[in-house]
Design a protein around this motif. Sequence first.
Motif, short mmCIF file in Angstrom:
data_model
loop_
_atom_site.label_atom_id
_atom_site.label_comp_id
_atom_site.label_asym_id
_atom_site.label_seq_id
_atom_site.Cartn_x
_atom_site.Cartn_y
_atom_site.Cartn_z
N ARG A 260 0.82 -1.22 0.00
CA ARG A 260 0.00 0.00 0.00
C ARG A 260 0.85 1.25 0.00
O ARG A 260 0.48 2.29 -0.55
CB ARG A 260 -0.92 -0.02 1.23
CG ARG A 260 -1.85 1.16 1.35
CD ARG A 260 -2.88 0.89 2.43
NE ARG A 260 -2.27 0.72 3.74
CZ ARG A 260 -2.09 1.70 4.61
NH1 ARG A 260 -2.42 2.93 4.30
NH2 ARG A 260 -1.55 1.47 5.79
N GLY A 261 2.02 1.21 0.65
CA GLY A 261 2.90 2.37 0.71
C GLY A 261 2.24 3.52 1.44
O GLY A 261 1.70 3.36 2.53
N SER A 262 2.27 4.71 0.83
CA SER A 262 1.69 5.90 1.46
C SER A 262 0.23 6.10 1.11
O SER A 262 -0.39 7.09 1.49
CB SER A 262 2.48 7.15 1.05
OG SER A 262 2.43 7.32 -0.36
N HIS A 314 -21.51 1.83 0.93
CA HIS A 314 -20.82 2.91 1.62
C HIS A 314 -19.34 2.58 1.73
O HIS A 314 -18.93 1.43 1.54
CB HIS A 314 -21.43 3.17 3.01
CG HIS A 314 -21.21 2.05 3.98
ND1 HIS A 314 -22.05 0.98 4.09
CD2 HIS A 314 -20.22 1.84 4.91
CE1 HIS A 314 -21.62 0.16 5.04
NE2 HIS A 314 -20.51 0.65 5.54
N ALA A 315 -18.55 3.60 2.00
CA ALA A 315 -17.10 3.44 2.05
C ALA A 315 -16.55 3.97 3.36
O ALA A 315 -17.07 4.94 3.91
CB ALA A 315 -16.45 4.17 0.88
N THR A 316 -15.50 3.33 3.85
CA THR A 316 -14.85 3.73 5.09
C THR A 316 -13.35 3.83 4.85
O THR A 316 -12.74 2.92 4.27
CB THR A 316 -15.10 2.70 6.21
OG1 THR A 316 -16.50 2.56 6.43
CG2 THR A 316 -14.43 3.14 7.51
N LEU A 317 -12.77 4.92 5.27
CA LEU A 317 -11.31 5.06 5.24
C LEU A 317 -10.76 4.20 6.37
O LEU A 317 -10.84 4.57 7.53
CB LEU A 317 -10.90 6.52 5.40
CG LEU A 317 -9.40 6.83 5.48
CD1 LEU A 317 -8.67 6.25 4.28
CD2 LEU A 317 -9.18 8.33 5.57
N PHE A 318 -10.22 3.03 6.02
CA PHE A 318 -9.89 2.02 7.02
C PHE A 318 -8.52 2.25 7.64
O PHE A 318 -8.36 2.15 8.85
CB PHE A 318 -9.95 0.63 6.39
CG PHE A 318 -10.06 -0.49 7.39
CD1 PHE A 318 -11.26 -0.76 8.02
CD2 PHE A 318 -8.96 -1.28 7.68
CE1 PHE A 318 -11.37 -1.78 8.94
CE2 PHE A 318 -9.06 -2.31 8.60
CZ PHE A 318 -10.27 -2.56 9.23
N ARG A 319 -7.53 2.54 6.80
CA ARG A 319 -6.17 2.80 7.29
C ARG A 319 -5.59 4.00 6.56
O ARG A 319 -5.71 4.11 5.34
CB ARG A 319 -5.25 1.59 7.08
CG ARG A 319 -5.53 0.38 7.96
CD ARG A 319 -4.48 -0.69 7.71
NE ARG A 319 -4.73 -1.93 8.38
CZ ARG A 319 -4.22 -2.26 9.58
NH1 ARG A 319 -3.45 -1.41 10.23
NH2 ARG A 319 -4.48 -3.44 10.12
N THR A 320 -4.94 4.87 7.32
CA THR A 320 -4.27 6.01 6.73
C THR A 320 -3.09 6.40 7.61
O THR A 320 -3.13 6.19 8.83
CB THR A 320 -5.22 7.21 6.57
OG1 THR A 320 -4.50 8.30 5.98
CG2 THR A 320 -5.79 7.66 7.91
#
Length: 364
Positions: A260-262, A314-320
């Motif tokens: 995934r990187g950044s 629906h969408a969720t920002l899971f990892r950032t």
Amino acid sequence: MDSALAALVERIRAAAADGTPLRIRGGGTKDFHGERLQGELLDTRVLRGVVNYEPSELVVTVRAGTPLAELEQLLAGSGQCLPFEPPHFGAGATVGGMVAAGLSGPARASVGAVRDYVLGLQLVNGRGEEMVFGGQVMKNVAGYDVSRLMAGAMGTLGLITEVSLKVLPVAPAEATLRFEMTQAEALRSLNAWGGKPLPLNASRWQQDGGAAVLYLRLRGAIAAVEAARRALGGERLVNEPAAADWRDCREQALPWFAERGSRDLWRLSVPQTAPVLDLPEPPLVEWHGGERWVRVAPEQGVRVRDAALAVGGHATLFRTARAEAGARTTPLAPALALATIHARLKKQFDPAAIFNRGRLYPDL
């Protein structure tokens, strides 16, 4: 009430009296999940141990701070398991955190989610009152099932102290099949297979080393698995390495996730019949099409949300990796009045809003 629980109850009552926010935390393996963490730490790991386990009754009752790995080891000793395959995301994962996060693994679309296996639980609400919901058998779960309401609530409604779970025997047979096919072909095949009496348990489509590959896991009776394997074709993989890959998928340890990187990792929940979505890159598809993971640059988040909404998902920002990422969850649909329902539940269970403030939604 034992001393460990009594001390937690006193802290909750004091926090409610002066409005001090508390951050409920077990092993902390899912701290990345949800909105920003706020408040003083309330550690659940002091609430540890198996209260009751009856293998013949397919039910186990454990305290919330019990390590998830410890519970799974106990069940394995009797040839049983948590069939929804909850992700750990670290060695310290606890049973309470499993329920609060409400996350399930690769088999979720076939066997059900965490909430489907919660028979009952005990919790302490925002007033410092002990409450008991459900029981230890399915016949006690009637009417409005408050215990299952806690699955996925991210600790915003109360401190879970004890949980009773339905467990199942480990399937006698398992096989993983590999097919080279495009995403569109995989979605069509999965929809077709879903209408047949096949022991489908899990699926995963991804771009694998340049090839587009669908992995399909069968579980069930020996005769059923063998008959399905012959009917479906594909390449049968060796069980042990295939099982390790499924665990890595559950724990997001596959190379696809590691690469995934950044970029941000988004989780899309959509109807299984949804077609290939307009996304910046091919996703990793699970749950027979119902869950799709995609890695994108931060500025592409709006496109991901729009793609999910366009098909009724629906969408969720899971990892950032970003400290400030804005709201990570898709806003609740006003037409369904879900925001109002959530707010009313929060007010009833936690009137002073001390528990995991803003963890589920920024304003709740």
